[in-house]
Design a protein around this motif. Sequence first.
Motif, mmCIF file in Angstrom:
data_model
loop_
_atom_site.group_PDB
_atom_site.id
_atom_site.type_symbol
_atom_site.label_atom_id
_atom_site.label_comp_id
_atom_site.label_asym_id
_atom_site.label_seq_id
_atom_site.Cartn_x
_atom_site.Cartn_y
_atom_site.Cartn_z
ATOM 1 N N LEU A 163 -6.475 -5.026 5.119
ATOM 2 C CA LEU A 163 -5.363 -4.148 5.473
ATOM 3 C C LEU A 163 -4.932 -4.493 6.896
ATOM 4 C CD1 LEU A 163 -3.564 -1.716 4.741
ATOM 5 C CD2 LEU A 163 -5.286 -0.260 5.851
ATOM 6 N N PRO A 219 0.837 -1.210 0.000
ATOM 7 C CA PRO A 219 0.000 0.000 0.000
ATOM 8 C C PRO A 219 0.869 1.255 0.000
ATOM 9 C CG PRO A 219 0.039 -1.011 2.177
ATOM 10 C CD PRO A 219 0.742 -1.963 1.274
ATOM 11 N N THR A 220 0.281 2.336 -0.468
ATOM 12 C CA THR A 220 0.918 3.664 -0.426
ATOM 13 C C THR A 220 0.377 4.394 0.789
ATOM 14 O OG1 THR A 220 1.101 3.702 -2.825
ATOM 15 C CG2 THR A 220 1.269 5.810 -1.677
ATOM 16 N N TYR A 229 -10.431 -7.097 0.322
ATOM 17 C CA TYR A 229 -9.074 -6.660 0.633
ATOM 18 C C TYR A 229 -8.945 -6.589 2.155
ATOM 19 C CZ TYR A 229 -8.555 -5.175 -4.241
ATOM 20 O OH TYR A 229 -8.471 -5.131 -5.600
ATOM 21 N N SER A 279 0.844 -8.525 0.139
ATOM 22 C CA SER A 279 1.945 -7.699 -0.358
ATOM 23 C C SER A 279 3.106 -7.746 0.619
ATOM 24 C CB SER A 279 1.476 -6.255 -0.528
ATOM 25 O OG SER A 279 1.286 -5.658 0.756
ATOM 26 N N THR A 282 -3.551 3.625 0.833
ATOM 27 C CA THR A 282 -4.227 3.359 -0.448
ATOM 28 C C THR A 282 -3.496 2.230 -1.151
ATOM 29 O OG1 THR A 282 -2.904 5.033 -1.588
ATOM 30 C CG2 THR A 282 -5.024 5.735 -0.666
ATOM 31 N N TRP A 283 -4.244 1.482 -1.925
ATOM 32 C CA TRP A 283 -3.648 0.363 -2.653
ATOM 33 C C TRP A 283 -4.349 0.222 -3.995
ATOM 34 C CZ3 TRP A 283 -6.300 0.145 1.860
ATOM 35 C CH2 TRP A 283 -7.550 -0.461 1.855
ATOM 36 N N VAL A 320 -1.159 -5.265 2.678
ATOM 37 C CA VAL A 320 -2.497 -5.421 2.137
ATOM 38 C C VAL A 320 -2.596 -6.812 1.517
ATOM 39 C CG1 VAL A 320 -1.975 -4.428 -0.133
ATOM 40 C CG2 VAL A 320 -4.310 -4.410 0.718
ATOM 41 N N TYR A 328 -10.339 0.854 -1.814
ATOM 42 C CA TYR A 328 -8.923 0.972 -2.165
ATOM 43 C C TYR A 328 -8.208 1.993 -1.283
ATOM 44 C CZ TYR A 328 -10.095 -1.713 -6.327
ATOM 45 O OH TYR A 328 -10.517 -2.683 -7.186
#
Length: 1499
Positions: A866, A837-838, A864, A907, A850-851, A896, A879
């Motif tokens: 997180l 994720p960002t 998803y 990830s 965010t992803w 994520v 997202y």
Amino acid sequence: MLTGRILWFIILRDGIEIFRDPSKKAFTDNNAIQPYQTYIYTLSVCNNFGCVNSKQVKVATLQAKPEQVLPPIVVALGATALQLTWSLPHKPNGFIVEFHIYLLDSGIIANMSGSTREYTLTGLVPYKQYMFVLSACTEAGCRNSTAVTKRTKQDTPQDLPVPRVVIVNASVLELYWREPAHPNGLLLLYRLYRSTAYRPYVIVTETTPDTFNHTDMMLMESTHYSYIVEAMSGAGGTNSTPVIVTMPQQTPVGISAPNVTVIASTQLLVEWESPTQPGGHIDQYHVLLNAGTTVEIDRGVGLDMDLLVDNLLPYTVYIVRIQACSTGCGTGPGTRVHTFEDVPTGQLPPSLLAKGPSHVDISWHPPLHANGVIIKYWIHRRLAGQTAEGMLINVVIGDTLHISNVGPDLLPYTSYEYKVTAVNSKGETVSAWAGVRTLQAAPHVIYAPTVSVTGAHSFSLSWKAPLKANGIIKIYQIQFSAVIKDPTRKLSVQSVRVAGNVHKTSVSGLQPYTAYQVRVVALNEAGNVTSAWTHTTTAEAAPAFLQPFVVEKQAQGTSVILRWDPPSAPNGLITNYLVYELGNINPLYQGLNREFEMRRLMPYTRYSIMLEACTNGGCARANSQSFYTAEIAPENQPTPLIGETTSTRAVIKWRAPIDTNGKMLSYEVWRRSERRRRKRQLSQPTVVYRTNKTDSDDYTYIDTTLEPFTKYQYKIRGINSQGFSDSVWQSVETDEAPPEGVAPPIVSQVAGVFSQLKIEWTRPTTPNGVIQSYQLQRNNTPWSFGVTHTKEYLDTGLVAYTYYSYVITVCTGGGCTASAATVSRTGETAPHFVAPPTLTTLTATSIAATWMKPQVTNGKIHVYHLKVDNNSVYSGMGYTYTVSNLVPYQAYSFTVTACTFGGCTTSTSVIGRPDEAKPASMLPPILRLTKSNAIEVSWKSPLKPNGIVTSYDVHRDGTLIYTTTTAYSYTDFDVLAGQLYTYRVTAHNSKGSVESAAATIATSASAPSGLTAPSLQAVSSTSIRASWKQPTNPNGKIYNYTLYMDNEVVFSRHQFSTLVDGLKHWTLYSFHVQACTSSGCVASASAQVHTLEAPPLGLQQPKLLAYTNSVGEHKGVQVQWTAPSQPNGVVLRYKVYRRLYTRLNMGGEHTLVCSINGSQEKLCMDTDSALQPYTQYEYKVQAFNSQGMTASVWTRVTTKEAPPQDVPVPLVKTVTETTIKVKLLSPTRPNGNIILFKIYLNGIMVKNSSVVEVTLGEDSALRAATNYRLKVAACTAAGCTYSQSVGVTTKARRPSGLSPPVITNVTTTSVDVSWLPPTEPNGNITQYELSVREACPHPYADDNDDVTMPCTEGQYVNRARGKNVLHVHITGLTPYSKYEFQLLVSNTAGQLESPVTTSSVTLPTAPVYRVSHPPKVKTSGNVIIVSWADCFHINAEVKEFVLFKDDQAEYKGYDSQYNVYRPSQYRTYVFRVRLVTAYGKADTPSMAYDPTRSDYIGK
């Protein structure tokens, strides 16, 4: 037929009237005629009773050059490529056969067919503007579009030179750089980077694109520096090669600017003084001119203090500096000077452009070496070829570089030369002459031509060139028209063109006995000039446009009355009329009357007559005209011929009845059918076509309503007003056709296997022939199957959750039919790769994560997850998610996870911190009385710093007394003994501050004073020695010293040192000592020291993750670890090692993968190219501090799979005519588990296999004697790799699929026989062999005829043999005879199993009597038997045989013999036989029958 006086001739074009005249019979249409168009013209002739229209005539105009050619649309694909697209011209004026693309300054760069609409031009220069012109061409010529320009996109700059360095002193240097050789776009800025002592580069400065130097100051002497210049454009940046500089330890300082005197245009005198601070002994001086530039001049002079510098450039700015060298070299400031002017040199010739017949544009550039200020230019002109100086036409000031030379002194189309002289204060320079030719002007004055009549339809003419051509005469146009006396009629001018070098020609196609006017037009590129008219008259000629007869039939049908009108174009005076019957050279009538009765005619017989009219110029005949007498019903309708036959259509051809016996009114085509391979009765005949068109010689009907693979029969019925005649039935069989009713395949998923689909199909509902094969196609990949296949296929190796399209194609001998596509999707599996994720820091307690959706989802993402520090904080389909309630400025790990219904993928982790917040929970400071007038204040960080504490403030009694950024203690000496003081400490970070609670202390009035902080020495990593001294003012007897460590008592005794042990490795400890008398105590200031470092301990095994690239192939291994649980010092570096795993690993070789600074992220990405796919490796991590290192245990990981490498070509084991057996060899480097082999023939995948021995051709036989390129793809889960291809040729076998020969161009004695090669030659054809024999029955004596004739089939005779023979012309055949043609073909493997045959009948002709075969007679009692079976070459269908006895018809019929009754045994007779056919008759000679002779033949 129209009778009466003609009132109007009217011409209609496309239904619109464009011409009307009462008498004129010719018209030229030049009204808005467009090129390459089809117009329909109709002539309407009108009298008082009405109008009648002619048949429509279609006229197609010729092609012309296109018009309205649009420029291409140009799109920049990148920095080096442009794509051009275009459309057809709005007015193509013909068929566009070619497009040309022109590039300015390069000419034609591409020629393309008329069907092409785009072109990509590569290899271009970045950020350069290009100009294109599109030319569209028909066969008549080409026309260009307007020009269009487009610039390529920017690219990163290239070839940035190394910066130049000038050292000013030991701490200052100057850097100079230049623009890149190829900017490749608009430069935005320059960045200068500096590396100190080989450490990472940092930005020194950013400059605008027009700044090329920088002075770097405050450098350190004797230090290595490296500089890089980066040039930035819109497309990115490019670095120069580094320049490395070592600063000197010391340089001279105080170097003043030199005194510079300009001596001449190329000389300077430079003088200077010694530096004010030489920094040692000056050993040499250098004079630097334009230091740091590409034209830098460096002159060493030793210890001289002046220098004469020569060989300089005139009128040039120089910056002169002095460089003095002792232990190092220093450079002083510069003096700016300008050398004197000199005579200019290097003036280039001007650029000339002719703008008109008397207009020339002249432009030029300044001299290559102006050597001063150009004050003026002189421009001279002369005629080309002259050697004179020329005429001065203008003088302009020095900043003018363009003039126009316009005026009457410039003549059209004349060559001139120009030169330019540049002048400055010192002299001038002259260019070479440059040439130009003025443009053409319209020609001037041309005289009327001389005309000579050469006949009734032509004249010749000659002329002279214009007095002034004013250019090149390209064309002469000869205009001529008939002289019209009626002023109301428009003059119609015709023209012909000849080349400009031709001065005489002739004109033909004129009207006889007509007055014409002629003139000449001369044309060049600029215009034209026209002569006056010359008049002439053509000679007389034979009449034209003779009128048809008006035929009045008489009731009895034996005569007609003929009438006619005068010719429309008499072309002179009529002197005689003549009427002829066609085929008779003698006229039936001649004279000037225009009426004649023609007698003695036969009823319903076609007669052809012709009218001839004469003048003094000659005679002309009209076309023949025919008429008929009364009618009867038609007879002998010929059998129809079958032409080209396909699966659904047949071409039926027929002719009129042999005896039409009247005007045919209509024809009917009758049809009946019979199913092939089924015993059924013929269907009822039906009329499938009826036509009233009966004026042709041949008729054709194309029956398009047939069913494939069916037998039909046709007959023709011809009808006139009196009845009809039917032909015999003719059979035809339709060909096979592509199947119909091909259902789409049924595609289903295989349970639990996402990479497979099962495909099933069925037989077509209407095969339309014999099914030969099935072909299954997935997207662009086909498989072929035989007709016996199970009609199902398992497709493997597919990509998860992907749509695939399947089409089944069924083929018969008539072609193939593809079904509609069936689209199906494979099953789901876990996503392929999930990007981390960002993170965006929002507040001190929240972070937004965010992803993105995975690029390869392998299914439908349904959730998803997180996770923060491995705890799930969000599950859903969004997202983005904001994580709240975080601790300010604390590091958190985020991941994520994306999940499909086939699995989940997580990830890699990414670290994020919330923003800082105000610090909190600051404890009160610790106060210690060090002496009666000194208080030590110490404190600790806030319990919740919530960020980085930037400073601490110490307040005493509300007054700020101290601020620090690093210290944690402060000794306040500004206090008085015996007083009470309150202290507070405030901690600050970037978001605010927190203040501690107050701490209070009272100074002592009698305590000792002057107690210094203890001296501390770290003895080991676990012990510290502390020592101290007696207070300077004991104020009594010291009875005890107490040592405090971190405010806790560790020692209390009356001595001055102690060893404190049992401490932690590399830990900061704070000590102070307290001395006490009976009156009180005093504490010293605190002293701090670290215990010594020890080797680190507790390094855990790393976490290993094998990862792939975006397409699922092995990329590398990610290694993560945590710091040692006991670092025991400052971890300076981590090292990661890798080794290949083996079961007997005994400390084998290992490779250093990463070496990472101890302060960096504990992450290593191993992407070494030596890292092999699908291989087990072990990794360990070492941590180092100053005292040693600790290592983790080895941890094992298996790298991801990759496509195989070094796939061997398949090994061919056996080859037959239809199969190839191969062995599939394992790749040298499989890079994973080989799950599948894909086998390709000629680039098409034919089989998937998991076994190593495969026979190709089992499902669908291969073609014999065919070259196949065989290759194999070996596949792992990560992809497939192809082997090289190997050629394999199947064995030959006997040819098959030979079609019967085709018979064409049939005449009475010859035919053309042609054939196609076999559809399956199965090898190299070595020979074709065609044989012919005469076949039975005779065509005039078959089942449809009443004639019976004996027939013996002949022997086959070879008529052609050869390897490449596909056509034979066979002659010497007998008319109206049936022949069989037998064709054989052979190849290297043998001959066709059975020959193919076809038959044909030669055309009929007139019968012929065979002289050598007279009739035969014999007697039997009272009967004379007369036989004539061999007497004739019959050559056509027999109408009848006639036996004459004594010139009286004794017998008429179809028999070949007849019994004649004789009443007397002694009577003689004379016999003669006549054969009557549709094409004529033939008689035997008369033969006397004499019963007294042995052979009965009399003399």
